[in-house]
Every structure is written in C-alpha cells, then in structure tokens.
Design an enzyme around this catalytic site. Structure first.
Site, short mmCIF file in Angstrom:
data_model
loop_
_atom_site.label_atom_id
_atom_site.label_comp_id
_atom_site.label_asym_id
_atom_site.label_seq_id
_atom_site.Cartn_x
_atom_site.Cartn_y
_atom_site.Cartn_z
N SER A 175 -98.92 76.93 46.36
CA SER A 175 -97.56 77.45 47.00
C SER A 175 -97.88 77.28 48.49
O SER A 175 -96.88 77.22 48.93
CB SER A 175 -97.37 78.89 46.67
N LYS B 139 -98.04 81.10 56.61
CA LYS B 139 -97.33 80.88 55.48
C LYS B 139 -96.28 82.13 55.78
O LYS B 139 -96.71 83.16 56.29
CB LYS B 139 -98.30 81.20 54.37
N SER C 278 -103.48 78.40 45.38
CA SER C 278 -102.40 78.21 46.46
C SER C 278 -102.67 77.83 47.69
O SER C 278 -101.96 77.30 48.57
CB SER C 278 -101.51 79.37 46.58
#
Lengths: 95, 491, 484
Positions: C153, C78, C177
């Site tokens: 997310s 990420k 997330s």
C-alpha cells in the site's frame, strides 16, 4: 463456504454499511471465495495451540495517574461535521 | 416488602454493578476524571477516539481493582486481558468498548450479608470484577431534531462487579448493594453515588418454584438509580414474572427499562439491536501481568474494612454487635464515632458507649430527618465530644444536653459557651443549693416533720420542690446528698 | 551532481558544508514534484509552505552549526501519519478533509531530528491493497513503467523515492506494504520488528501487524532513518522498551560466516523465472561474500495468506468503526436518522476494498464464526511464528524473494481480490510473526522491471539485516539504477 445474501445483509447491518440490492450478490460471491481460501486453515491441526493475539510478547506498560491533557475541546470540535453549543450533533437518537 | 411472593415461588437475583473508579485521570489517557465539567472540556484525541491514537493503561485503576478484589476475598488473576466489545453508538467514540472479557482481573469473590429475609448471615458469591471504560453521554431532551454528544465521561475507568445469582429477595439485594457500596467507599475507589451514576446497578431477575434448582428465564432490569429503586424494580419484576407463570405464559429473556415515576418497567426489546458484540483481544494492549509482590504492596495500603472494624469496635469499645454494625456501615460514620470517643476521653471522661449512643441515636436520627449524610453533619466531632464530657462531668443533665445538641445542630457553636449564654448550666455550687433547700424546708415544715417521724416517702416530694425552685438547674445528685444532711440537721 | 539521487548522508554533508542550502534542496524537490507528480501521482498533499519554512529553520540551525542527523533533509511520509494541522487523508474520501490537531510519534521524531516534510504520499485506502489502486486520489504509477502499479500500500512513498521526488520516505507495512512496493520500484524498504517504532498517530489498519519503516534508495539511508524513528514511546503500549543500537555501526560489519537460511517454500510454484533467477544470483553473491546459505523449510508458509486475511480484516473492522461521521471525517448529506447516517456515511466514505475487508472482518468475528475463523487463525499464527523461531535458531537470517512477480499492470488484478491478496504471499508471514525484514533490489526482468529480495531477521535484529543489506549493495549496483 458460500454465504447467502441474507448473511451479507446481516453483516452489513452489523458493520453499519449500506449496501444497495445490486451489490448484494457480487458481495456474497466475493466473500464466499475469500472464505473458501480461508478454509484451507482447517487442514492444519491446532489442538492445544495457544492463540496468538500479539506479534511480540511484551509486558503491558502502565502510566502514572496524572492529568496531563489540557482542554482540547475547540481543536477537536473543529474536526466535526456538525456541532452545536460545544456538543457533537447527530440525528436524534431514538431510545 | 410490600408484595411478598406466594410462597410457592422463589426469586433468583444477580446484580451487575458498574463502579466508576476515583482515579485522577481517565483509564487510557491523561484527561481529568471529573464529574460535572462543561461539555467536551475534558477530552483529547485518545478518549475521543481520533484516527491513529492508542490507549495507555492507568496504573491506579489497576491498583483500585486489585484493592476491591482483595476486599471481596476474590482471586486475583496474575494474567488478565483486555478485549474490544464492538457496537455503534454516538457516545461510544471508538465504536468499541475496551473491557476485560475472557480473562478478568478478579474472579470468585464473595460478600457476607445479614439477610433481612432469613435473619442469618449469608454468603453472596461474586463471579468477577473486570475493568472497562465508561461511555460518554447523549443528550436528547429539549434539542430540536437532533441529539448532542458530550464525551467528558468517555474513558472514565469502571469496575464491573458481577454477583452470582445468590440473592433471594429485593431486601437481600438492597443489603448486598449497601455492603458493596460501603466497601468501595471505605477503599476510596468509588464514591458510590447512585444518583450521579458513579455506582450503577443492573439486576438479573428470574423466578422458580421453591425447591427446584433449575434457573428460570431471566430479565435484565436497567435504569435503577437508587437502592430503593433496585428493590422496587425487583419486587415489580418478581410479581410480573410470577403472574406470567401462573397464567401459563412464558417469561421472555429481555432487558427491561425501569421507570421510577410510573413504578413499572417496560421491555426494551425491539428497541435495541440484536447485539453481536464481536469480542476479540484488544491488539493495542498486551496482556496485563501483575505480580504477587504488587498485590502484597497494594494490600499494605488497604484501610481497615467494615467487618474488621466492627469486630474491633466490639472489643475495644465494648459496643454491642448491633451498634458496631451501624457505626461501621460507613467509613465516615466510624471515623466520626472514634473521634467523638477519643475527644471525650481526652477531656478526662471516657464513655464510648455513650458516644455510640449519641452518634447512632441522636446524631443519625437528626441527620436522617434532614436527609443528610454523616459527611455533612453540622456538628464537628470534637463539639459532640465536648458535650458528652459535660454530661459525664455532671455539668449538664441528659435533657439539657439534648437542647444544646439541637442548638449545635442548627446554629453551631461551642457547647460551653452556649450553656453559659443560655444560663443552662447545672447548679453545682453547694452553698447555692443549700440556700434553696433551706427555703423549701422552711416553706414545708409539716413535711419536714413527717420525714423526721420516719415517713421517708416525702423525700422525693421535697427533691421535686427543690428542683422546681432551682428551675431544674440544680444537680440532682447534689440535691439528694445535701437534702439528706440538711434534714438531719433539723432533727 | 544529480540532486534527485542524493543519498541522505551525502545531502547532509553538502548541507553541513553549506555548499547547498536546505531551501535550495527543498525547492529542487518541490519543482520536481510539480513536474512529475501529475503523471506519477506519488503525493496526495504537497506542503510547500511548511516545507520551505522548515528548510529555512534548518538552514538557520546549520548556519549556527548545531544541525542534527536529518537537519534540512527533504523527506516524504505516507498519508496515514497524522501531521498536526496538515491534511491526513489515508487516501480515503472518509478523511479527505481531515486535519489532525495532533502529531504522530514518527513525524514528530523526524521533525525533531530536523527533517523537512515535503508532503504526504499516496497509498491504498487505509493501507488496504497491494497496488495503490484503492486510493481515493487515484493510483500512483510506477516510474519504471507508468502503465504499471508501483505496488502497495505504500505505493506513493515508493514512487517518490524511486523517481527522486524526495530524498527518502516513510511507509508502513501490515502485510508487505513497504517491502512489496520497494521491490516493484527498485528501492530499499525496511519493515522493523513489530513494536520497534511507535504506532502512535499512525492511522491503524490492523493493529497487531502494522509497523512503520523507511523506504530509501540505499541500506545506509534506511539505517539513518531507522535510527531517528526507533525506540520506546510511552504513548504506544505495544512499543518495545529496548535499547536502540547504533545502526551506522551495523553498516560497517561484514557478512563473513553469517548463516542465511533459504526456505524451500518460497521458491515453489507461482514464482516467475525472472524473479527466481535474480534471487538465486543474489544467493550466489552472498556466498561469495562469505555467508553460508543453508536450505531449510518453513512448513506453515502456505497458511499465511488465509491467516492474514482473517486477522487483518477482523482488526480493521473494529479499527474502522470510529469512522462514523460523528466527530471527524465524512458525513453523508441529509441523514434521515442516526442509522441512516452511519450506514450511508460509511458506505459513501469508504471505497470497495475497505468495505470488503470490513465485511470480512465483521463476519469472522461474529457470533458462531469466531472460533472457526478468528481463533483458528490466531492459532495458526502461533504455528507460523513458531516456524520462524525454529528456523531463526539455526540461521541468522532468511533470504527469500520479496514478491513472486514484478510490477503488474494497473487494472490487471482489480476484479479478483483473491489474486491480488496472493501478491503478498512472501511478505505476510513476516508481519504475522512480528519479525524485521528488508527488501533490496536484486535485478530486473525482461521488461526492465525491478526485482526484490527479502531478508528476514530475528526480533530486534534490524542490525543484522542492515549489515547483510549493506554488504550486498556494496557488491552490486541494482540499487543505483534509476528509472528516469
């Protein structure tokens, strides 16, 4: 709870976020809705409950007092939007 | 005090001291904690608050706070907590200062001061000591259309030491600061340098009618970079507030910036933001727990503190309370005195009172004249010890010793050698003295006659003549003794 | 052999046997990213050069026979893990050119274990969002249906794993997330105990809630990645100093006699029928495997969302104060003075959702509101954590749906922050309590969209989650379904 545009302006000033006049009303409206959601918490009695700041209860570690960082001036200053003579440069700070 | 307040009023003063701790590295990262380095040469992603970095607490900073807490007889919290104080400023890189807020490491301590106002010993409460980080520095002067930010100082460990509003005059405030500074210096937790900013002070001042107990509206005085300035700023502020009250006006709670050059302060109101620091517990640092065992271990490393040392000096060296107080006002001075006393004793002529006298009067007086601190004395303790031993031994008169002292102070060197080079040594050779005595007696037959006839008053005159003839080098005690016997021989 | 669906263990085996080189595997993924990323938008930055160099180095090690567990395996992380010299944007205009001169502990450990980092994946800006739509670089798209969001997310990581654009990926989880996008894309997502994996170099959203974790196509892969990342880090004061067990061993344990609690509050209104049915079938599967499923109650559950939306924005408002245009990141053009620089740099550099949360967080911490909102929320947080503790004293695990519904349409909840916030209703509690949890694929709805179930464990008991997850995946094949 509904908050007015003056409060929104005050919060935006504290948070250093410029808001245009058109943004004020929608922002106040959205924040009010979220705060209303939050107020459901008031339905839960919490007298005598210890506030919880950390997800796990651990002991604060302490490091030895040793210098272990080299000079990282060049690498860090290279990230800055504006520098001058090895300083971070910002608009004049008025005291 | 230049302007004593009209007696109807009493001033109420509390001091907030920020002391930079003398750790090797910064409080939350491994950058060096050092004053005066090239701009931004002592920064890393952690202290410069780059994205994703985290603080890790320096153990030594905690130990220093514990030491200071013990020295001011404070209560140490076994459970304390760091919080974030949020505000924007270019030299505060994270946008928040990590500081202890609700639960500081030390609470409820005190210091005893000798109040110059009341001439009594007075207890000054210390509300709290908490740890926090120092900010960086912004530079404005001489930079066209911009300011510069230097983050070297960012992350320097600070102790904020907050007193109760127990001080009643600028003189008491000065005493308190001197005491506190001596303590942090004794503990070697802070170098106590107000000019360089390692020991900074803000003063909260209010006035009220004598005899009342409610507090008046207070103002916070900032930019006080010497004890003298703290005192001057307080005097100015007390006078300003009394004047306001006398004219029926209100004192406005505000921060005021002291200007030492103008000898006045100005309001910072309007210039500063309406602050709302939004404190909350620092999520990156779990609560700090310290154990009684750790406190005990730290206590074991504590040096003898000024008060205890003063008591010891009075008993061990038979010094007056005053002399002991002066000598223990700084650790360096006390150590210096003890070294001098020790050295004279080692040379077989112990006299701690004389050592105390020479250190407090001659040496301190001379240093004062040059505006120097004891750390920078040009006379090493063993040289002064030597000099004192020479007086004790009778090699030097007090007057001569002062001359040698001045030479030692300005040019340095070995007192024995200087004495030899300058031919200043007292004449203790009996034959030589007898020789001079004989010459003088021969030159003053009438006086010899008068003496032998019982007019012993002329003895003093004859001594004077002998000292003069010896150019002051003859040992006066020997002269006395030998003159007596020489006169009797002529009888 | 379908390289895009290889498990980590299988890939490592092929590399060790030299029947496949890391460079070949890396090139395969780079090519696949080139083909599919324009549509799916899973990656913000692809580090072709760095990946190939790392793959070459890995091949050299493998040739010498001294490979480590992850040597030569192409992964994605990420875009909020700081990577030395590689752009790290947090999907924000604020950091869109930021190249950190330091490395996060997570990526350092992965690299030390031999992993090849293909690139940085898309996400909601500063991890604030549940749909990946707040990304400055545009939303990532769900490979099961590109009109739909992959969740957020960590949406980009989920898409990269589901669509086979990497072997596995790393995400972060503040309120769901990792787990919510895992559920919505049909993959496995593990959020470890708070403090199990170091947060150093992981750009903070809400410090007391953030935790990194693996996003993989199987529980076995998650175990392997967790093993490489878990453990104490002296650079993170909130990282737990506890022995890391062998997670591979956990995979071989069985669930016979395991007590699984089923909290009633997670099966109340708001849950779609498809999700309810799939999760109930999963309960039946666990029963069949010998686990005991016990109904119980977590009464404070409805308070989790409001509690979270006080605490997370409060911490975020402070964490994001460092983006001030002074030392790094975006600075507005021609600031007329210092305050103008702050206010405009931040207004222009942050997107709408980030600004909304900064405003919210600033408000709840401000003078006069702290006790009413922030302290109140901290107390309720304690009650929520206590609830879990009580429940987990009776059972080994809790089983719930991961999300109340399957992947929603891009744009569907954009104008309604409150509705968007409610999509994390089953995951947020776990972060407040700091517990480990895993999301596993457990079925599909009528639109062929994946459904996830969540297992919640006791602190530091990731092993129990892995044991149960592995047993479930050996009994089912939901995790083997592929969108492409």
């Amino acid at each position: 709870m509904s908050i007015d545009t003056r409060t929104v302006q005050n919060v935006a000033r504290l948070a250093r976020l410029q808001l245009s006049p058109e943004e004020l009303d929608p922002c106040a409206e959205q924040l009010s809705r979220i705060l209303t959601l939050m107020e459901t918490l008031n339905g839960l009695p919490t007298e005598g409950v210890e506030p919880m700041s950390h997800a796990v209860d651990i002991r604060l570690p302490e490091r030895e007092d040793q210098v272990c960082n080299g000079d990282q001036r060049e690498a860090l200053l290279a990230c800055a939007p504006d520098t001058e003579q090895y300083h971070f440069r910002v608009p004049k700070i008025i005291e | 005090m230049k302007h004593p307040p009209p007696s109807r009023y009493e001033s109420v003063i509390g001091l907030e001291v920020h002391a930079q701790m003398r750790t090797r590295s910064k409080i939350f990262c491994g950058c060096p904690n050092q004053f005066g380095a090239v701009a931004n040469s002592q920064i890393c992603p952690v202290c410069a608050a780059f994205p994703g970095v985290l603080p890790v607490l320096n153990r030594e900073a905690v130990n220093m706070a514990i030491k200071t807490g013990l020295a001011i007889h404070g209560q140490l919290r076994l459970f304390s907590e760091f919080s974030r104080k949020n505000y924007f400023y270019p030299d505060l890189p994270a946008g928040y200062q990590i500081s202890q807020y609700e639960l500081p490491i030390v609470e409820q301590g005190h210091l005893m001061i000798d109040s110059p106002t009341d001439k009594t010993s007075k207890r000054i409460g210390i509300t709290r000591i908490h740890m926090e980080v120092d900010a960086g520095k912004s530079l404005h002067e001489g930079i066209l259309g911009a300011s510069w930010v230097d983050l070297n100082r960012t992350g320097t460990p600070l102790m904020e030491i907050v007193s109760e509003p127990d001080l009643r005059s600028s003189a008491e405030a000065g005493e308190y600061l001197k005491k506190l500074r001596a303590i942090v210096r004794y503990l070697e937790v802070c170098d106590g340098n107000m000019e360089e900013g390692s020991f900074r002070c803000d003063a909260n001042v209010s006035v009220r009618l004598r005899g009342t107990t409610t507090l008046g509206t207070r103002c916070e005085l900032k930019n006080l970079n010497s004890i003298r300035n703290v005192m001057r700023a307080i005097d100015y502020e007390v006078e300003r507030q009394i004047e306001l009250v006398e004219h029926g006006e209100q004192v406005v709670q505000e921060s005021r910036l002291w200007n030492a050059d103008l000898n006045s302060s100005r309001s910072m109101r309007g210039k500063e933001d309406a602050h709302d620091y939004r404190y909350f517990p620092e999520p990156d640092l779990p609560p700090l727990r310290i154990t009684p065992e750790r406190i005990e271990a730290v206590a074991q490393t504590m040096p003898e503190l000024p008060e205890a040392k003063s008591v010891r000096f009075q008993t061990q060296y038979q010094l007056s309370a005053y002399d002991a107080g002066v000598l223990t006002s700084s650790r360096e001075l006390a150590d210096y005195f003890e070294a001098v006393a020790q050295h004279t004793a080692d040379l077989g002529h112990p006299n701690p009172k004389a050592a105390a006298n020479w250190v407090t009067v001659e040496l301190c007086g001379r240093l004062n004249r040059d505006n120097r601190e004891i750390q920078h004395t040009p006379i090493p303790a063993h040289r002064l010890g030597q000099l004192l031993a020479m007086i004790q031994r009778g090699t030097l008169s007090g007057k001569m010793a002062k001359e040698i002292f001045e030479i030692l102070f300005t040019d340095g060197g070995d007192p024995e050698q200087i004495v030899r080079q300058q031919g200043l040594q007292q004449v203790t050779d009996q034959d030589a003295i007898v020789q001079v005595i004989e010459q003088v007696l021969d030159a003053h037959p009438e006086d010899v006659g008068l003496y032998l006839a019982g007019k012993t008053k002329v003895f003093g005159f004859l001594v004077g003549q002998i000292m003069k003839a010896s150019q002051g080098k003859a040992n006066p005690a020997l002269v006395n003794q030998l003159l007596q016997s020489q006169l009797l021989k002529r009888g | 052999m379908e390289l895009s669906r290889l498990s980590l263990a299988h890939a490592a085996d092929l590399l060790r046997k030299r029947s496949l080189s890391s460079v070949e595997l890396t090139r395969f993924f780079l090519t696949r990213i080139e083909q599919k990323n324009p549509e799916l938008n899973a990656y913000i930055t692809v580090d072709e050069e760095g990946a190939l160099a790392a793959a070459q180095a890995a091949d050299a090690r493998l040739a010498r026979g001294d490979g480590t567990p992850l040597t030569g395996l192409p992964l994605a992380v990420k875009d909020l893990f700081c990577t030395h010299g590689l752009r790290t944007t947090c999907a924000s205009k604020m950091l869109h050119t930021f190249c950190p001169p330091y490395e996060s502990t997570v990526t350092r450990r992965l690299k030390e274990a031999g992993a090849v980092l293909l690139g940085k994946t898309n996400m909601d800006e500063f991890a604030m969002g549940s749909s990946n739509e707040t990304s400055f670089f545009g939303p990532a798209r769900n490979p099961w249906n590109p009109a739909r969001t992959p969740g957020g997310s960590s949406g980009g990581s989920a898409v990269a794993v589901a669509a086979g654009l990497c072997l596995a990926a790393i995400g972060t989880d503040t309120g769901g997330s990792i787990r919510q996008p895992a559920a919505m894309t049909g993959i496995t997502g593990l959020k470890p105990t708070y403090g199990r994996i170091s947060r150093f170099g992981m750009i903070a959203f809400a410090s007391s809630l953030d935790q990194a974790g693996p996003m993989t196509r199987s529980v076995a892969d998650a175990a392997l990645l967790l093993q490489s990342m878990a453990g104490h880090d002296p650079l993170d004061s909130t990282s737990i100093d506890a022995v890391v067990p062998s997670y591979a061993e956990a995979l071989t344990a069985h669930v016979q006699g395991l007590r699984i609690g089923i909290p009633a509050e997670y099966f109340a209104e708001g849950l779609t029928d498809a999700v309810r049915d799939a999760v109930e079938r999963a309960i039946t599967t666990f029963r069949a495997l010998g686990a005991q499923c016990i109904p119980l109650s977590l009464p404070s559950t409805p308070y989790a969302i409001p509690t979270y939306y006080v605490i997370a924005p409060a911490e975020a408002s402070s964490n994001l104060a460092r983006y001030d245009g002074v030392r790094f990141g975006y600075r507005c053009e021609n600031p007329k003075d210092l305050q103008d620089m702050y206010a405009r740099s931040r207004a222009e550099g942050f997107g709408a959702e980030v600004k909304r949360r900064i405003m919210l967080g600033t408000y709840v911490l401000s003078s006069g509101y702290y006790d009413a909102y922030y302290r109140k929320a901290q107390k309720v947080r304690r009650l929520i954590a206590d609830d879990f503790q009580t429940a987990l004293a009776q059972v080994d695990l809790l089983l719930t749906p991961t999300t109340p519904e399957t992947a929603f349409l891009i744009g569907e909840k954009n104008n309604d922050p409150v509705r968007m916030y409610l999509s994390d209703i089953f995951t947020i509690n776990v972060n407040l309590a700091g517990l480990p949890a895993i999301s596993l694929p457990c079925g599909f709805d009528a639109n062929s969209l994946p459904i996830g179930l969540q297992l919640i464990g006791r602190p530091l008991q990731e092993s129990t989650l892995l044991t149960a997850g592995q047993a479930f995946q050996q009994a089912t094949d939901w995790h083997l379904r592929s969108p492409v």
